[in-house]
Write an enzyme that holds these catalytic residues in place. Structure first.
Site, PDB file in Angstrom:
ATOM      1  N   ARG A  21     -82.659  36.387  30.775  1.00  0.00           N
ATOM      2  CA  ARG A  21     -83.747  35.448  31.092  1.00  0.00           C
ATOM      3  C   ARG A  21     -83.521  34.100  30.415  1.00  0.00           C
ATOM      4  NH1 ARG A  21     -86.733  40.317  30.677  1.00  0.00           N
ATOM      5  NH2 ARG A  21     -87.310  39.950  28.494  1.00  0.00           N
ATOM      6  N   SER A  38     -81.739  52.761  28.876  1.00  0.00           N
ATOM      7  CA  SER A  38     -83.120  52.298  28.986  1.00  0.00           C
ATOM      8  C   SER A  38     -84.084  53.401  29.436  1.00  0.00           C
ATOM      9  CB  SER A  38     -83.190  51.115  29.969  1.00  0.00           C
ATOM     10  OG  SER A  38     -84.423  50.439  29.860  1.00  0.00           O
ATOM     11  N   CYS A  42     -89.213  58.237  23.656  1.00  0.00           N
ATOM     12  CA  CYS A  42     -90.489  58.655  23.062  1.00  0.00           C
ATOM     13  C   CYS A  42     -91.259  59.593  23.988  1.00  0.00           C
ATOM     14  CB  CYS A  42     -91.346  57.441  22.732  1.00  0.00           C
ATOM     15  SG  CYS A  42     -90.635  56.370  21.463  1.00  0.00           S
ATOM     16  N   THR A 271     -75.195  40.507  10.660  1.00  0.00           N
ATOM     17  CA  THR A 271     -74.512  41.380   9.715  1.00  0.00           C
ATOM     18  C   THR A 271     -73.663  40.523   8.785  1.00  0.00           C
ATOM     19  OG1 THR A 271     -72.513  41.705  11.032  1.00  0.00           O
ATOM     20  CG2 THR A 271     -74.403  43.118  11.543  1.00  0.00           C
ATOM     21  N   ALA A 278     -76.983  43.233  14.444  1.00  0.00           N
ATOM     22  CA  ALA A 278     -77.436  44.635  14.572  1.00  0.00           C
ATOM     23  C   ALA A 278     -78.956  44.675  14.642  1.00  0.00           C
ATOM     24  CB  ALA A 278     -76.939  45.471  13.398  1.00  0.00           C
ATOM     25  N   LEU A 279     -79.459  45.678  15.316  1.00  0.00           N
ATOM     26  CA  LEU A 279     -80.915  45.857  15.438  1.00  0.00           C
ATOM     27  C   LEU A 279     -81.235  47.315  15.738  1.00  0.00           C
ATOM     28  CD1 LEU A 279     -82.273  44.650  18.895  1.00  0.00           C
ATOM     29  CD2 LEU A 279     -79.866  45.082  18.473  1.00  0.00           C
ATOM     30  N   TYR A 425    -118.345  45.064  20.065  1.00  0.00           N
ATOM     31  CA  TYR A 425    -119.278  46.151  19.796  1.00  0.00           C
ATOM     32  C   TYR A 425    -120.173  46.443  20.992  1.00  0.00           C
ATOM     33  CZ  TYR A 425    -123.688  48.297  18.522  1.00  0.00           C
ATOM     34  OH  TYR A 425    -124.796  49.107  18.523  1.00  0.00           O
TER      35      TYR A 425
END
Length: 829
Positions: A21, A38, A42, A271, A278-279, A425
């Protein structure tokens, strides 16, 4: 520009998408060792359990869709085997063809993730042992469950994945055992918060072995033997390892990059090698709260890292990654467990001063139907109130509350910010004072010195060592007190404290407690403004203390594996309902303690002996209270279960029993052993007092346990001869004048003749060498006599604790009834 990305799941795929992008002309290549990119890792446990029906729903993108929509070259089954940081090239191996080649890069992004730990345990390579980290793992695991329909599974490890796997196997009808080496599940939680989860697992019929690990796996005749370090042997159909993960750093180490537990990066995700970044689960950075190096293996931080990194690669170093505070949430059966920031135990370990408070709240206004409870914990600085962390355990509304705390924490906010936090609320969604506001108010009171909190562990240590300077003040109602209290606690209901200050010593450490903490705080304010200096409240109240000091394990539920399984909690409840003679349904939801028990007491009178009652309650304390109530009354607790914060108890009225019976692990119904004696002493007549002690001493001499419950006039028998002066109201003074001052002044029930008869009796006893009443009492005490003084009688007659002998316990009728339920003989004098 050519960007090479190692790893195509969360962080890698997100970086590629953002790079495209930002830069339409760049060459972007993803190398993925597996066959999928991808995908929603989870979501894997929920596909296993059947919540996610379609396997295809797990895939966000495919190599083909990535190429079509983003023009990203995705190479699956391709492993990067080496990095040359000098020439800026990587070596790649096609795992299907075996072909090896090199690719050049301008920037290299490492997102290799982490790999499951597999310790060298004998038998760990069995085909009946599984892990759950990727799509092939879930295919293999789900295939085994679908094909073999296992009856029992052992989950080793109680972190996020392990707990989610346990739940989803349970949903498939599998009896689940969890084995965890630590003393609690869910490591991000502090112990007392994890204890709430342990209670929930017990309610669900999940077997739990804490502080224990696996020593050996062994296949045997289509099953497997699992031997624990404690020597316990478990027979199961399968096991799932969820011991933890290790960051994948082998490629980085081979390339000479700086590593610790993970790949070390700076605030720009760089790094130690120029042009290499890195991630994700493999990246190690300084945590913003403690300053220590750490890894945050969560999808949310990985996505944010990807966005920052992609922007900096295209637009220059303009964005800094500030680290992650570890905000997380998990669904554990019906319960929601969430945390953010640092736990108190982490700060203690790092030597960072901190204070913590525990409060209770509801998902929305209590008067609106469907409100469910939650427990909240806040950790903050004692210097300036800066928030360090928060934890919440509950049902609905937990996620938004942890996000409220995390939002303030992330900005470096303080407890004052929580008190001022403005939430949306309306009764179906919250209260006018949200639980997070209440948490802030409570913390502010502590910070400003208006309140002092003693946590469960501190109080437990004081009780265990029998601290002589400790005075425990229970300000609950007598009904609550009778269902169970702390040792040596004095019960003065909140409403009576102002008129009973003379019963509360100023020269001792006073710890005030109630069910959840609110009433204790109100009493603490009264005491502090009446000159009490060393006074605090039990943080979180009895509900936290009880849960934390209880046995956290839930062992030996499925002991009949060879001949058939014991029923799990949910199926047991359904079974007993279907087999019950009659079931009266009672709704006590919304009532706070002791409301549910009082309602149970009323409603059970409407059914016949042998018939059953189903009561529902939202008060979490009902689960424990109903056990105590059944134990004391002799009614049978047939089953106990919890679903979405609603506790359901099936109770069979005592008397003639019919139909099949089900048992509940952990519920103890006292049995008549024949080796105990209980007496109620209602009278202050000298001859009756003598008779009670003659019987008591005889029983003690024969080896029996003896309890005497002194009530009303009988209290005079256990008054001190040399009593301290105490303050009394008018009625208390009147009773004091009319009643005997101690057992030396008792009168005969007949032929007293103005005291002459009593004197004659004492003379005859002396001549016959019979002990005096005072000596008989001391002999009984020395022999182990348990003395209970009736709290209600003391309050009515104005008798103060200080007037009674030291060995007297202050209690209620429930204390007597509990002793009487296990006695062979009960006498009323």
């Amino acid at each position: 520009m050519t960007y090479l990305i190692v790893g195509g799941v969360a962080g890698g795929a997100a970086t590629a998408a953002r790079l495209r992008r930002n830069d339409e002309k760049a060459a972007i290549i993803i190398f993925e060792r597996g066959d999928y990119i991808s995908y929603a890792n989870c979501g894997l446990p929920y596909y296993l359990g059947g919540t996610i029906k379609e396997r295809g729903s797990l895939f966000v993108e495919t190599p083909e869709s990535f190429k079509k929509t983003l023009d990203v070259d995705v190479r699956i089954s391709s492993e990067v085997v080496d990095i040359d940081t000098e020439t800026k090239t990587v070596g790649v191996k096609d795992l299907k063809s075996g072909r090896e080649y090199r690719e050049s890069y301008d920037a290299l992004i490492l997102s290799p993730g982490a790999e499951p730990l597999r310790p060298p345990i004998p038998g760990i390579d069995s085909e009946r042992i599984f892990a759950l980290r990727n799509v092939p793992d879930v295919d293999r695991l789900k295939g085994f469950v679908d094909e073999n329909q296992p009856k029992r599974a052992v989950v080793v490890g109680a972190g996020f994945i392990g707990m989610e796997v346990a739940e989803n196997l349970y949903d498939r009808g599998v009896n689940v055992t969890i084995v965890e080496l630590a003393n609690q599940v869910m490591a991000p939680l502090d112990f007392e918060m994890a204890a709430q989860v342990h209670d929930h697992l017990k309610m669900k019929g999940v077997e739990l072995y804490l502080s224990d690990g696996v020593k050996e796996f062994a296949d045997r005749e289509g099953k497997m033997d699992i031997t624990l370090n404690s020597g316990t042997s478990i027979v199961a159909d399968m096991a799932v390892l969820s011991i933890g993960v290790r960051p994948e750093t082998s490629l980085a180490k081979k390339a000479g990059l700086e590593t610790g537990k993970g790949i070390l990066v700076n605030e720009y995700m760089e790094t130690s090698a120029k042009g290499v970044y890195a991630l994700g689960d493999a990246a190690e950075f300084r945590e913003p709260l403690t300053g220590a190096l750490g890894i945050t293996p969560l999808a949310g931080p990985a996505g944010k890292q990807a966005r920052i990194l992609a922007d900096n690669l295209v637009y220059g170093k303009k964005k800094r990654y500030k680290g992650a505070i570890g905000t997380s949430v998990a669904k554990i059966f019906d319960m929601t467990v969430a945390s953010t920031g640092a736990a108190r135990k982490v700060l203690d370990r790092e030597g960072i001063p901190a204070i913590s408070v525990v409060t209770h709240g509801h998902s929305h206004a209590g008067y609106y139907p469907g409100a469910t409870p939650m427990v909240l914990k806040l950790v903050f600085s004692p210097e300036d109130g800066k928030i360090y962390g928060g934890q919440i355990v509950g049902y609905s509304g937990v996620d938004k509350r942890i996000e409220m705390i995390a939002g303030v924490l992330r900005r470096g906010g303080t407890i004052e910010d929580l008190t001022e936090l403005e939430q949306a609320y309306a009764p179906p969604y919250s209260s006018s004072k949200d639980p997070v506001n209440i948490l802030g108010f409570t913390a502010e009171n502590v910070l400003l010195g208006r309140s002092n909190h003693t946590n469960w562990k501190e109080l437990h240590e004081l009780i265990e060592k029998k601290e002589p300077n400790l005075f425990l003040l229970d300000v609950r109602t007598p009904d609550e007190y009778n269902l169970g209290s702390l040792p040596e606690a004095v019960n003065i209901p909140k409403e009576e404290v102002r008129t009973s200050l003379d019963r509360i010593p100023k020269d001792k450490k006073v710890v005030v407690y109630c069910g959840v903490g609110l009433r204790a705080y109100l009493v603490e304010r009264i005491l502090k403004q009446n000159g009490y200096r060393d006074v605090s409240i039990l943080s979180g109240g009895m509900k936290i203390y009880k849960a934390a000091v209880a046995d956290q394990n839930n062992r030996d539920l499925f002991t009949q594996y060879e001949t058939g399984y014991a029923l799990s909690g949910e199926s047991a409840a359904k079974s007993v309902l279907s087999s019950a003679v009659t079931v009266l349904e009672v709704d006590a939801c919304g009532l706070q303690c002791p409301g549910p028990i009082l309602k149970l007491k009323t409603e059970i009178e409407k059914i016949k002996p042998g018939e059953r009652l189903l009561q529902k309650a939202s008060d979490p304390g009902f689960a424990r209270d109903v056990k105590s109530w059944c134990n004391m009354t002799g009614n049978k607790l047939v089953s106990l279960r919890e679903e979405k914060g609603i506790i359901e108890a099936v109770i069979q009225r005592s008397g003639e029993e019919s139909g099949s019976q089900a048992t509940l692990s952990g519920v103890h119904i006292a049995k008549n052993t024949g080796n105990e004696l209980t007496l109620i002493c209602f009278s202050d007549d000298m001859d009756k007092a003598l008779a009670s002690l003659v019987i008591a001493n005889g029983a003690l001499a024969s080896g029996k346990k003896v309890t005497i419950f002194y009530t009303f006039w009988g209290l005079s028998i256990i008054k001190k001869r040399n009593k301290p002066r105490v303050s009394k109201d008018f009625m208390g003074k009147m009773f004091g004048m009319m009643l005997p001052g101690h057992n030396g002044k008792l009168k005969l029930s007949k032929l007293n003749m103005g005291g002459i008869g009593a004197s004659m009796m004492k003379g005859i006893m002396k001549k016959q060498k019979i002990d005096t009443l005072e000596n008989m009492l001391q002999t009984a005490i020395d022999g182990g006599l348990r003395i209970i003084a009736c709290q209600m009688s003391m309050d009515v007659m104005g008798v103060k604790r200080e007037e009674l002998i030291d060995k007297a316990e202050i209690g209620g009728v429930a204390n007597y009834l509990e002793a009487a339920s296990s006695a062979g003989i009960n006498l009323f004098i």
